[in-house]
Design a protein around this motif. Structure first.
Motif, PDB file in Angstrom:
ATOM      1  N   PRO A   1       0.798  -1.224   0.000  1.00  0.00           N
ATOM      2  CA  PRO A   1       0.000   0.000   0.000  1.00  0.00           C
ATOM      3  C   PRO A   1       0.834   1.279   0.000  1.00  0.00           C
ATOM      4  N   ALA A   2       2.129   1.149   0.222  1.00  0.00           N
ATOM      5  CA  ALA A   2       3.052   2.294   0.150  1.00  0.00           C
ATOM      6  C   ALA A   2       4.139   1.927  -0.859  1.00  0.00           C
ATOM      7  N   ALA A   3       5.244   2.619  -0.819  1.00  0.00           N
ATOM      8  CA  ALA A   3       6.350   2.314  -1.739  1.00  0.00           C
ATOM      9  C   ALA A   3       6.841   0.894  -1.506  1.00  0.00           C
ATOM     10  N   CYS A   4       7.219   0.230  -2.568  1.00  0.00           N
ATOM     11  CA  CYS A   4       7.718  -1.148  -2.468  1.00  0.00           C
ATOM     12  C   CYS A   4       9.200  -1.101  -2.117  1.00  0.00           C
ATOM     13  N   ALA A   5       9.454  -1.006  -0.805  1.00  0.00           N
ATOM     14  CA  ALA A   5      10.824  -0.904  -0.296  1.00  0.00           C
ATOM     15  C   ALA A   5      11.391  -2.315  -0.093  1.00  0.00           C
ATOM     16  N   ALA A   6      12.422  -2.421   0.708  1.00  0.00           N
ATOM     17  CA  ALA A   6      13.149  -3.685   0.889  1.00  0.00           C
ATOM     18  C   ALA A   6      12.251  -4.807   1.410  1.00  0.00           C
ATOM     19  N   ASP A   7      11.371  -4.520   2.387  1.00  0.00           N
ATOM     20  CA  ASP A   7      10.520  -5.579   2.929  1.00  0.00           C
ATOM     21  C   ASP A   7       9.512  -6.074   1.896  1.00  0.00           C
ATOM     22  N   CYS A   8       8.996  -5.197   1.073  1.00  0.00           N
ATOM     23  CA  CYS A   8       8.094  -5.564  -0.015  1.00  0.00           C
ATOM     24  C   CYS A   8       8.839  -6.395  -1.056  1.00  0.00           C
ATOM     25  N   GLN A   9      10.023  -5.957  -1.424  1.00  0.00           N
ATOM     26  CA  GLN A   9      10.818  -6.672  -2.414  1.00  0.00           C
ATOM     27  C   GLN A   9      11.178  -8.066  -1.914  1.00  0.00           C
ATOM     28  N   GLN A  10      11.430  -8.186  -0.610  1.00  0.00           N
ATOM     29  CA  GLN A  10      11.729  -9.494  -0.020  1.00  0.00           C
ATOM     30  C   GLN A  10      10.507 -10.408  -0.103  1.00  0.00           C
ATOM     31  N   LEU A  11       9.296  -9.870   0.116  1.00  0.00           N
ATOM     32  CA  LEU A  11       8.079 -10.682   0.004  1.00  0.00           C
ATOM     33  C   LEU A  11       7.841 -11.142  -1.431  1.00  0.00           C
ATOM     34  N   VAL A  12       8.129 -10.286  -2.408  1.00  0.00           N
ATOM     35  CA  VAL A  12       7.984 -10.676  -3.810  1.00  0.00           C
ATOM     36  C   VAL A  12       8.949 -11.820  -4.125  1.00  0.00           C
ATOM     37  N   TYR A  13      10.184 -11.690  -3.664  1.00  0.00           N
ATOM     38  CA  TYR A  13      11.168 -12.763  -3.846  1.00  0.00           C
ATOM     39  C   TYR A  13      10.694 -14.042  -3.159  1.00  0.00           C
ATOM     40  N   LEU A  14      10.198 -13.915  -1.933  1.00  0.00           N
ATOM     41  CA  LEU A  14       9.722 -15.065  -1.168  1.00  0.00           C
ATOM     42  C   LEU A  14       8.559 -15.751  -1.881  1.00  0.00           C
ATOM     43  N   ALA A  15       7.629 -14.971  -2.432  1.00  0.00           N
ATOM     44  CA  ALA A  15       6.492 -15.554  -3.150  1.00  0.00           C
ATOM     45  C   ALA A  15       6.970 -16.384  -4.342  1.00  0.00           C
ATOM     46  N   ARG A  16       7.947 -15.871  -5.060  1.00  0.00           N
ATOM     47  CA  ARG A  16       8.481 -16.626  -6.208  1.00  0.00           C
ATOM     48  C   ARG A  16       9.177 -17.899  -5.736  1.00  0.00           C
ATOM     49  N   GLN A  17       9.958 -17.806  -4.670  1.00  0.00           N
ATOM     50  CA  GLN A  17      10.675 -18.970  -4.159  1.00  0.00           C
ATOM     51  C   GLN A  17       9.714 -20.035  -3.637  1.00  0.00           C
ATOM     52  N   ILE A  18       8.630 -19.602  -3.000  1.00  0.00           N
ATOM     53  CA  ILE A  18       7.625 -20.554  -2.520  1.00  0.00           C
ATOM     54  C   ILE A  18       6.976 -21.254  -3.703  1.00  0.00           C
ATOM     55  N   ASN A  19       6.670 -20.494  -4.745  1.00  0.00           N
ATOM     56  CA  ASN A  19       6.083 -21.082  -5.940  1.00  0.00           C
ATOM     57  C   ASN A  19       7.020 -22.122  -6.545  1.00  0.00           C
ATOM     58  N   ILE A  20       8.293 -21.817  -6.624  1.00  0.00           N
ATOM     59  CA  ILE A  20       9.279 -22.773  -7.134  1.00  0.00           C
ATOM     60  C   ILE A  20       9.396 -23.969  -6.195  1.00  0.00           C
ATOM     61  N   GLY A  21       9.335 -23.712  -4.884  1.00  0.00           N
ATOM     62  CA  GLY A  21       9.466 -24.759  -3.878  1.00  0.00           C
ATOM     63  C   GLY A  21       8.347 -25.780  -3.887  1.00  0.00           C
ATOM     64  N   LEU A  22       7.270 -25.480  -4.566  1.00  0.00           N
ATOM     65  CA  LEU A  22       6.172 -26.437  -4.649  1.00  0.00           C
ATOM     66  C   LEU A  22       6.508 -27.637  -5.524  1.00  0.00           C
ATOM     67  N   GLY A  23       7.590 -27.527  -6.298  1.00  0.00           N
ATOM     68  CA  GLY A  23       8.017 -28.646  -7.133  1.00  0.00           C
ATOM     69  C   GLY A  23       6.998 -28.959  -8.212  1.00  0.00           C
ATOM     70  N   ARG A  24       6.556 -30.214  -8.274  1.00  0.00           N
ATOM     71  CA  ARG A  24       5.628 -30.611  -9.335  1.00  0.00           C
ATOM     72  C   ARG A  24       4.258 -29.977  -9.193  1.00  0.00           C
ATOM     73  N   GLU A  25       3.955 -29.427  -8.037  1.00  0.00           N
ATOM     74  CA  GLU A  25       2.683 -28.736  -7.816  1.00  0.00           C
ATOM     75  C   GLU A  25       2.772 -27.247  -8.179  1.00  0.00           C
ATOM     76  N   ALA A  26       3.927 -26.799  -8.648  1.00  0.00           N
ATOM     77  CA  ALA A  26       4.137 -25.374  -8.927  1.00  0.00           C
ATOM     78  C   ALA A  26       3.185 -24.829  -9.975  1.00  0.00           C
TER      79      ALA A  26
END
Length: 194
Positions: free
Chosen positions: A83-108
């Motif tokens: 809801p505000a500027a996408c600073a370091a904590d926001c950028q970390q969540l975006v990275y985390l979301a991508r990593q979680i998606n990859i971490g799903l393996g065959r369910e990705a």
């Protein structure tokens, strides 16, 4: 001649039939009354939970958060709201979301990741997204609508959204990715949709 304990019309088989009827009604009705009482009066509810995020059971959708555009799809979604500027904590969540998606393996393929931002992204982060996050979906975000739903201020949040477009779980910035992955894997295991 009747015994003193029985009336003229009551035979032992009739009494046994009444007891069976009462037992059958007790087996069917008592659990429903107990479950309704537990729900309404909030007693005997277990303290431990199997999920790590905050459960959203109100039927809210990303549109209620102020996400602009049609974010409902055919898949589960890891949605980051900024809801505000996408600073370091926001950028970390975006990275985390991508990593979680990859971490799903065959369910990705059953999940996707997205970012809903209220402000323009920093140029260097925009370039990183264009280069390294080709599958990231992007939406606008109305900060006033977001503030009505999320009372924790302007911190970015990570949400799990089901394929029907309902918000399921919410995580604050700095959350443990393994916990989110475990929750999403559990949801995918229980769900036939998405």
């Amino acid at each position: 001649m009747s015994t003193p304990s029985m009336t003229l019309n009551e035979t032992p088989s009739r009494r046994r039939g009444r007891l069976q009827l009462l037992a059958l009604l007790g087996v069917a009705v008592v659990p429903m009354i107990l479950a309704t009482s537990m729900y309404k009066l909030n007693f005997w509810v277990p303290d431990n939970r199997s999920h790590h995020g905050e459960l959203i059971g109100t039927g809210q959708t990303p549109a209620d958060l102020g996400v602009q555009g049609d974010s409902a799809g055919e898949h589960w979604q890891l949605l980051v709201t900024a809801p505000a500027a996408c600073a370091a904590d926001c950028q970390q969540l975006v990275y985390l979301a991508r990593q979680i998606n990859i971490g799903l393996g065959r369910e990705a393929t059953r999940a996707e990741h997205a970012l809903a931002a209220a402000e323009a992204l920093p140029a260097d982060f925009q370039a990183t997204l264009d280069k390294d996050y080709p599958a990231l979906q992007r939406y606008g975000l109305d900060p006033a609508a977001h503030a009505k739903v999320v009372k924790q201020g302007t911190a970015p949040q990570l949400w799990i959204v089901d394929p029907h477009g309902n918000l399921v779980l919410r995580y604050p910035a700095g959350t443990d990715g393994k916990a989110v992955l475990k929750d999403l894997q559990h949801l995918l295991k229980l769900s036939n949709i998405g």
